[in-house]
Design a protein around this motif. Structure first.
Motif, PDB file in Angstrom:
ATOM      1  N   ARG A   1     -56.179 -18.587 -58.474  1.00 33.82           N
ATOM      2  CA  ARG A   1     -55.081 -17.990 -59.230  1.00 33.82           C
ATOM      3  C   ARG A   1     -55.422 -16.629 -59.823  1.00 33.82           C
ATOM      4  NH1 ARG A   1     -52.429 -20.869 -56.902  1.00 33.82           N
ATOM      5  NH2 ARG A   1     -51.060 -22.556 -57.552  1.00 33.82           N
ATOM      6  N   CYS A   2     -56.693 -16.332 -59.957  1.00 36.63           N
ATOM      7  CA  CYS A   2     -57.067 -15.095 -60.646  1.00 36.63           C
ATOM      8  C   CYS A   2     -58.377 -14.571 -60.078  1.00 36.63           C
ATOM      9  CB  CYS A   2     -57.222 -15.380 -62.141  1.00 36.63           C
ATOM     10  SG  CYS A   2     -57.857 -13.990 -63.082  1.00 36.63           S
TER      11      CYS A   2
ATOM     12  N   GLY B   1     -59.958 -12.121 -61.807  1.00 34.21           N
ATOM     13  CA  GLY B   1     -60.605 -11.452 -62.937  1.00 34.21           C
ATOM     14  C   GLY B   1     -60.614  -9.942 -62.771  1.00 34.21           C
ATOM     15  N   CYS B   2     -59.445  -9.365 -62.485  1.00 39.17           N
ATOM     16  CA  CYS B   2     -59.406  -7.922 -62.195  1.00 39.17           C
ATOM     17  C   CYS B   2     -59.550  -7.092 -63.458  1.00 39.17           C
ATOM     18  CB  CYS B   2     -58.141  -7.550 -61.434  1.00 39.17           C
ATOM     19  SG  CYS B   2     -56.680  -7.467 -62.477  1.00 39.17           S
TER      20      CYS B   2
ATOM     21  N   ASP C   1     -57.578  -6.233 -65.752  1.00 44.67           N
ATOM     22  CA  ASP C   1     -56.420  -5.470 -66.238  1.00 44.67           C
ATOM     23  C   ASP C   1     -55.192  -6.218 -65.748  1.00 44.67           C
ATOM     24  OD1 ASP C   1     -54.644  -3.622 -67.133  1.00 44.67           O
ATOM     25  OD2 ASP C   1     -55.138  -2.085 -65.654  1.00 44.67           O
TER      26      ASP C   1
ATOM     27  N   LEU D   1     -49.895  -9.701 -64.728  1.00 46.16           N
ATOM     28  CA  LEU D   1     -48.934 -10.806 -64.687  1.00 46.16           C
ATOM     29  C   LEU D   1     -47.647 -10.495 -65.458  1.00 46.16           C
ATOM     30  CD1 LEU D   1     -51.289 -13.927 -64.997  1.00 46.16           C
ATOM     31  CD2 LEU D   1     -50.098 -13.097 -62.967  1.00 46.16           C
TER      32      LEU D   1
ATOM     33  N   VAL E   1     -52.881  -9.822 -57.036  1.00 46.85           N
ATOM     34  CA  VAL E   1     -54.263  -9.473 -56.686  1.00 46.85           C
ATOM     35  C   VAL E   1     -54.948 -10.681 -56.040  1.00 46.85           C
ATOM     36  CG1 VAL E   1     -56.496  -8.698 -57.593  1.00 46.85           C
ATOM     37  CG2 VAL E   1     -54.374  -7.812 -58.576  1.00 46.85           C
TER      38      VAL E   1
END
Ligand code: SF4
Ligand code: SF4
Lengths: 220, 307
Positions: free
Chosen positions: A130-131, A133-134, A136, A139, A148
């Protein structure tokens, strides 16, 4: 949470082949939730390793322990009392846990799991990414669905031409993230937002700028 | 005129433009590029050179483009964001322009999963919309994407793709609007088989006046056989092949299928010429370059205009 899967038994056996006093350490957090490296899995892996060594005609001494959290020096300190004559540690935590243990003790530490991704539980026994960890989070402008991590091409401005029946071009089993985003924007009545250009992403907070760190002066 | 591109001149003069494409070889065969280009050269205003098409390594589109340029023809290089980050792209864009290439197409590219290097790390540093904007800013603002000035900026005529058939359909006009806002000059669409759906999309495009801001070239692919039609219907992502197309090919003998395919494509072009907002055609013959001239002649688009 961070998801993980146990490594093939054979790989773990190869790591510990030269040793006969092993400390097997689980973690009570994420790897427990995804059934990869909690107390239960520590017990199962210990039995499997015992069984294997019996088959080889030798006995190994495996001590089992599961820490509250393996990515935290405070808990990792608890191993100090157990470590005396241990020749190797096998860690069932994610890569963060393995490294925290390795940083503290002068004993070889081997990973017993493959750390996968940041995921959420979709249903019993199924975890999905689901993520990424960009650093920034977008969502807020994509209706709560991450382009992403969930678009196979990390596109920021809408779907590619490959969507088929609303699924991603890479597989009919993968939802097209941009189809989901669009449906969500329509559902919320804010589909006009779709046409705002999302600028090329700054990947520095996503790791492009080297290893990342958070420093909270108030807590440090 | 923004550029020296022949395609831009043809479109600006109000002619129905025709482009087609050449897939470079999976090796260093210069002659293969020349042969394919020679087959279509008198029938098109620009020749697309695909960039690691379907995620398979091929001769680079810029190298192919230069070979075609050296033949005195007009290459349109394709560039996918799958294989390069923004530094590599800008370096290649400058390099391509320095070698005489003035027209390009910005694409995200098929996922590596489809090719023979599925183990590769895909890049996708920027998407096709931001790539368009980057090339436009390089041209019109003399700025690199990072903000620094470019001394001798590349003056590219900038294209992009549009797939009116991918889901969700309602979003497809909005998707084009985004590319227009980013600065695209021309569009080459996905292969059109579902004519009704395409016309519906064009209506949406014209309703918003987008056809006045961007030249839209309709994608044409002649069916070689029933097998190809079935494959495209079932296996190629984002392709919409209606049952009528399959039925029509089923209705003729195997030997007749190629002729029927050509006939169908010409009929399509005749119909599309009447559709408001269609500025030309992009013929994707997929290893059938030797028949491209029949489509162009059949649709009454030969000879190509002098500009
Ligand atoms: S936008 Fe970034 S931080 Fe937010 S969910 Fe996606 S990857 Fe995670
Ligand atoms: S089909 Fe959808 S999820 Fe898949 S790469 Fe294209 S836009 Fe992304």
């Amino acid at each position: 949470m961070i998801t993980a899967e146990q490594k093939p038994l054979q790989e773990i056996i190869q790591y510990i082949a030269p040793y006969d006093k092993i400390l097997l350490v689980g973690c009570n957090e994420c790897v427990t939730v995804c059934a990869a490296g909690g107390r239960k899995e520590v017990g199962l892996l210990a039995s499997a390793l015992h069984l294997n060594s019996l088959k080889q005609g030798k006995t190994i001494d495996i001590r089992e322990l599961t820490l509250e959290r393996q990515c935290d020096p405070e808990y990792v300190e608890e191993l100090a009392a157990e470590i005396k004559d241990v020749q190797a540690i096998v860690s069932m935590a994610c890569g963060c846990g393995v490294q925290t243990v390795a940083a503290r003790y002068k004993v070889p530490v081997f990973p017993a799991v493959n750390t996968k991704f940041m995921g959420a539980s979709e249903s019993q026994g199924i975890w999905a990414e689901r993520c990424q960890g960009c650093g920034d989070c977008m969502l807020g402008i994509t209706g709560g669905i991450c382009p992403v991590a969930r678009c196979s091409k990390s596109l920021l401005n809408g779907p590619c031409g490959g969507t088929s029946n609303g699924q991603c071009e890479i597989s009919p089993d993968v939802d097209c993230a941009w189809r989901l985003i669009w449906e969500r924007l329509v559902e919320l009545g804010i589909q006009d937002r779709y046409e705002e250009l999302n600028a090329a992403k700054d990947w520095r907070p996503a790791g492009g700028g080297g290893p990342r760190k958070i420093i909270r002066e108030d807590l440090a | 005129m923004k550029t020296e591109s022949r395609l831009e001149k043809v479109l600006a003069a109000g002619h129905i433009a025709v482009t087609s494409e050449v897939g470079p070889p999976r090796g260093c065969g210069v002659e293969i590029v020349k042969e394919k280009a020679n087959m279509i050269k008198d029938y098109v205003d620009g020749i697309n050179i695909t960039d690691n098409q379907t995620a398979m390594v091929r001769m680079s589109s810029i190298a192919g483009g230069v070979i075609i340029k050296q033949m005195g023809l007009d290459p349109i290089i394709q560039m996918v964001s799958r294989d390069r980050n923004r530094l590599a792209m800008q370096a290649d864009i400058i390099g391509a322009y320095a070698l005489g290439i003035n027209t390009m197409l910005c694409l995200s590219g098929d996922h590596p999963k489809f090719g023979d290097h599925p183990m590769a790390k895909p890049v996708y540093d920027i998407d096709s919309v931001n790539m368009l904007k980057m090339v436009k800013d390089m041209r019109d603002e003399s700025k690199f994407q990072g903000g620094a000035d470019i001394k001798n900026p590349p003056k590219m005529f900038i294209g992009a793709a549009a797939n009116p058939f991918a889901d969700p359909f309602e979003l497809r006009v909005a998707r084009l609007a985004k590319k227009v806002a980013a600065g695209v000059d021309f569009i080459q669409t996905q292969c059109i088989f579902n004519m009704d759906k395409f016309e519906k999309w064009m209506e949406g495009v014209c309703d918003r006046g987008l056809h006045e801001k961007v030249h839209i070239l309709a994608g044409i692919t002649p069916m070689k056989s029933l097998g190809m039609a079935r494959y495209m219907k079932n296996k190629v992502p984002g392709m919409d092949v209606p049952d009528e197309v399959i039925k029509r090919l089923e209705g003729v003998s195997k030997e007749q299928q190629p002729e029927e395919g050509i006939k169908m494509a010409i009929e399509q072009m005749e119909r599309l010429k009447e559709v408001k907002g269609v500025a030309g055609f992009h013929i994707m013959a997929i290893e059938w370059e030797e028949r491209v001239h029949e489509l162009v002649e059949g649709a009454g688009l030969y000879p190509r205009p002098e500009v």
